[in-house]
Scaffold this active site. Structure first.
Site, PDB file in Angstrom:
ATOM      1  N   ASP A   1       0.960  -1.184   0.037  1.00 18.07           N
ATOM      2  CA  ASP A   1      -0.026   0.165  -0.070  1.00 18.07           C
ATOM      3  C   ASP A   1       0.753   1.228  -0.019  1.00 18.07           C
ATOM      4  O   ASP A   1       2.090   1.214   0.246  1.00 18.07           O
ATOM      5  CB  ASP A   1      -0.729  -0.079   1.391  1.00 18.07           C
ATOM      6  CG  ASP A   1      -2.068  -1.005   1.159  1.00 18.07           C
ATOM      7  OD1 ASP A   1      -1.907  -1.835   0.406  1.00 18.07           O
ATOM      8  OD2 ASP A   1      -2.727  -0.835   2.200  1.00 18.07           O
TER       9      ASP A   1
ATOM     10  N   HIS B   1       3.710  -2.453   3.012  1.00 18.56           N
ATOM     11  CA  HIS B   1       3.881  -1.042   2.614  1.00 18.56           C
ATOM     12  C   HIS B   1       5.184  -0.594   1.706  1.00 18.56           C
ATOM     13  O   HIS B   1       6.382  -0.993   2.536  1.00 18.56           O
ATOM     14  CB  HIS B   1       3.527  -0.042   3.690  1.00 18.56           C
ATOM     15  CG  HIS B   1       2.442  -0.156   4.275  1.00 18.56           C
ATOM     16  ND1 HIS B   1       2.175  -1.060   5.241  1.00 18.56           N
ATOM     17  CD2 HIS B   1       1.096   0.461   4.232  1.00 18.56           C
ATOM     18  CE1 HIS B   1       0.986  -1.038   5.831  1.00 18.56           C
ATOM     19  NE2 HIS B   1       0.298   0.096   4.941  1.00 18.56           N
TER      20      HIS B   1
END
Length: 281
Positions: free
Chosen positions: A48, A212
């Site tokens: 993400d 991430h």
């Protein structure tokens, strides 16, 4: 994560709202959010908040393991500039992801909490990110992950996202990498992965992870550990679409009229008439 000025910027080109949004395939839309994979022995790696300065090296790492991943990209958060500004590296990185078989999903335009904004702002967050991705790859994704994993039924978010034709994707394995982004702490994320693998109720249980690509330790330490550990147990690192048994043609919606996207060197006009267009890997 949010800059008010960033949120107010708008990608060039016409809006994407007229792109048809039929609900196809077996993956649920809207209210029936997805938390886990269905195909045995698959490990869906998701990243993400990017792309970011570490993402190119992450793609190199994934290539070296013949691994695929899903990138839930944001349009303009963290002061990185717009992803469809080809004076910046992000558009070419997203094209590389797409062309090499990774999956692109939406993580909204500027990383606002979709449960805490008005319906009009929520719609704006998704449509702006669509327009930027359309400018890069000629189409828009059908998969999205809400920022902060927040898209509640009570706020109307789930219904609004479903009306726009999105699958809401969460996870069942959190590496917690955002809290462990230092050489002294990243072992905690490795331990979290090992513990999840040890607790599985069957040897072929699939996993849907969250990490991430904006964190240094995730890219240069944690991901290789996960890939090695998964390989030892006979897992395949795949996209979310693949771990759900969803055909690649269902991952994106293509514009059926002439659109202009940037190849990284020049603007190219193409007519998107089918998922097998020239921008489809």
């Amino acid at each position: 994560m949010v800059n008010g000025c960033d949120a107010n910027r708008t990608p060039q080109g016409r809006p994407t709202i007229d792109i048809p949004r039929p609900h196809v395939g077996n993956v649920p839309y809207g209210r029936r959010a997805v938390y886990s994979c269905t195909v045995p022995k698959t490990l869906a790696l998701t990243f993400d908040d990017g792309p970011y300065r570490y993402t190119s090296d992450l793609l190199n790492l994934l290539d070296s393991y013949d691994a695929k991943a899903t990138f839930f990209v944001t349009g303009i958060n963290s002061g990185k500039g717009q992803i469809d500004d080809f004076n910046l590296p992000w558009g070419k990185l997203i094209q590389r992801m797409h062309w090499t078989g990774h999956q692109i999903g939406s993580h909204s335009w500027s990383h606002q909490d979709l449960s805490k904004v008005t319906p009009s702002v929520r719609r704006d967050q998704l449509l702006k990110n669509e327009a930027a991705l359309r400018n890069i790859m000629g189409g828009i994704p059908t998969y999205m992950r809400p920022p902060y994993s927040s898209c509640s039924m009570e706020s109307g978010c789930q219904d609004d996202v479903g009306k726009l034709g999105y699958h809401i994707i969460y996870f069942d394995m959190d590496t917690n990498d955002y809290n462990n982004d230092s050489p002294d702490l990243i072992q905690r994320s490795k331990d979290a992965f090992d513990q999840a693998m040890a607790r599985r109720d069957r040897p072929d249980k699939p996993f849907l992870t969250i990490s991430h690509d904006v964190h240094e330790q995730t890219v240069y330490n944690l991901t290789a550990y996960i890939l090695e550990r998964a390989h030892e147990d006979g897992y395949r690192a795949v996209t979310v679409g693949e771990c759900l048994g969803d055909p690649r043609d269902n991952w994106y919606r293509w514009d059926h009229s002439e659109v202009s996207f940037n190849s990284g060197n020049e603007s190219i006009n193409v007519t998107q008439s089918a998922p097998g267009s020239r921008m489809s890997a």
